[in-house]
Design an enzyme around this catalytic site. Sequence first.
Site, short mmCIF file in Angstrom:
data_model
loop_
_atom_site.label_atom_id
_atom_site.label_comp_id
_atom_site.label_asym_id
_atom_site.label_seq_id
_atom_site.Cartn_x
_atom_site.Cartn_y
_atom_site.Cartn_z
N ASP A 31 -0.27 2.67 -7.65
CA ASP A 31 -1.06 3.94 -8.15
C ASP A 31 -1.86 4.04 -8.76
OD1 ASP A 31 0.18 6.75 -6.59
OD2 ASP A 31 -1.51 6.80 -8.49
N ASN A 87 7.14 11.00 0.25
CA ASN A 87 6.70 12.86 -0.35
C ASN A 87 6.33 13.02 1.87
OD1 ASN A 87 7.31 12.98 -2.06
ND2 ASN A 87 4.94 12.26 -3.29
N GLY A 93 5.15 17.64 -1.03
CA GLY A 93 3.85 17.44 -1.96
C GLY A 93 2.89 15.92 -1.39
N HIS A 100 3.41 6.28 2.87
CA HIS A 100 3.78 5.11 2.19
C HIS A 100 4.85 5.69 1.43
CE1 HIS A 100 1.26 9.10 0.85
NE2 HIS A 100 1.98 9.19 -0.58
N HIS A 102 6.30 5.30 -2.69
CA HIS A 102 6.65 5.39 -4.13
C HIS A 102 7.16 4.27 -4.60
CE1 HIS A 102 3.57 8.58 -4.93
NE2 HIS A 102 3.84 9.31 -3.32
P1 5GP Z 1 0.99 11.75 -2.29
O1 5GP Z 1 1.35 12.03 -2.79
O2 5GP Z 1 0.09 11.19 -0.88
O3 5GP Z 1 3.27 11.45 -2.35
O4 5GP Z 1 0.82 10.35 -2.66
C1 5GP Z 1 -0.38 9.49 -3.13
C2 5GP Z 1 -0.89 8.93 -4.37
O5 5GP Z 1 -1.63 8.26 -4.05
C3 5GP Z 1 -0.46 9.64 -5.16
O6 5GP Z 1 0.27 8.94 -6.48
C4 5GP Z 1 -2.25 9.02 -5.84
O7 5GP Z 1 -2.38 8.72 -7.30
C5 5GP Z 1 -2.50 7.93 -5.51
N1 5GP Z 1 -3.67 7.76 -5.36
C6 5GP Z 1 -4.63 8.44 -4.47
N2 5GP Z 1 -5.75 7.91 -4.24
C7 5GP Z 1 -6.01 6.35 -4.52
C8 5GP Z 1 -6.58 5.49 -4.83
O8 5GP Z 1 -7.76 6.25 -3.97
N3 5GP Z 1 -5.80 4.23 -5.57
C9 5GP Z 1 -5.12 4.64 -5.95
N4 5GP Z 1 -4.42 3.10 -5.74
N5 5GP Z 1 -3.83 5.12 -5.47
C10 5GP Z 1 -4.04 6.28 -5.01
#
Ligand code: 5GP
Length: 114
Positions: A31, A87, A93, A100, A102
């Site tokens: 991340d 999420n 969130g 995905h 985490h």
């Molecule tokens: P969500 O909030 O959708 O559950 O998680 C999205 C995650 O993707 C977040 O933890 C954020 O830091 C990560 N993220 C967003 N854009 C990028 C990116 O361009 N590269 C990487 N490696 N992680 C990303």
Amino acid sequence: MLADNIFLKIVQKQIPARIVYEDEHCMAFHDVNPQAPIHVLLIPRKVIPTHADVTEADRDLMGHLHVVAVRLAETLGLGDGYRLVVNCKDRGGQTVPHLHFHLMGGRDMGWPPG
Ligand code: 5GP
């Protein structure tokens, strides 16, 4: 546009990521904004926008993702425990519309989550 999300660009190698695992069905990468010492995102290559969009057709894929998550946790040294989080949609969130997991570890986790 769902087919234009940032994780699809990572899967297609159009933008870089610190990839830790990939196979024909999925990919895992660090991340960009880690919330734990180890914070890896595990994603299917197939575009499934949210967890709520998973169907019976995804049964094998979802099982595979879990098996890969277990192996990743071992590989990343998380034998003392980890957290696997999905999420889902705005109130869950979710910010990137590509399913995905985490995988987080390397510190004690609190409960309830925020
Ligand atoms: P969500 O909030 O959708 O559950 O998680 C999205 C995650 O993707 C977040 O933890 C954020 O830091 C990560 N993220 C967003 N854009 C990028 C990116 O361009 N590269 C990487 N490696 N992680 C990303």
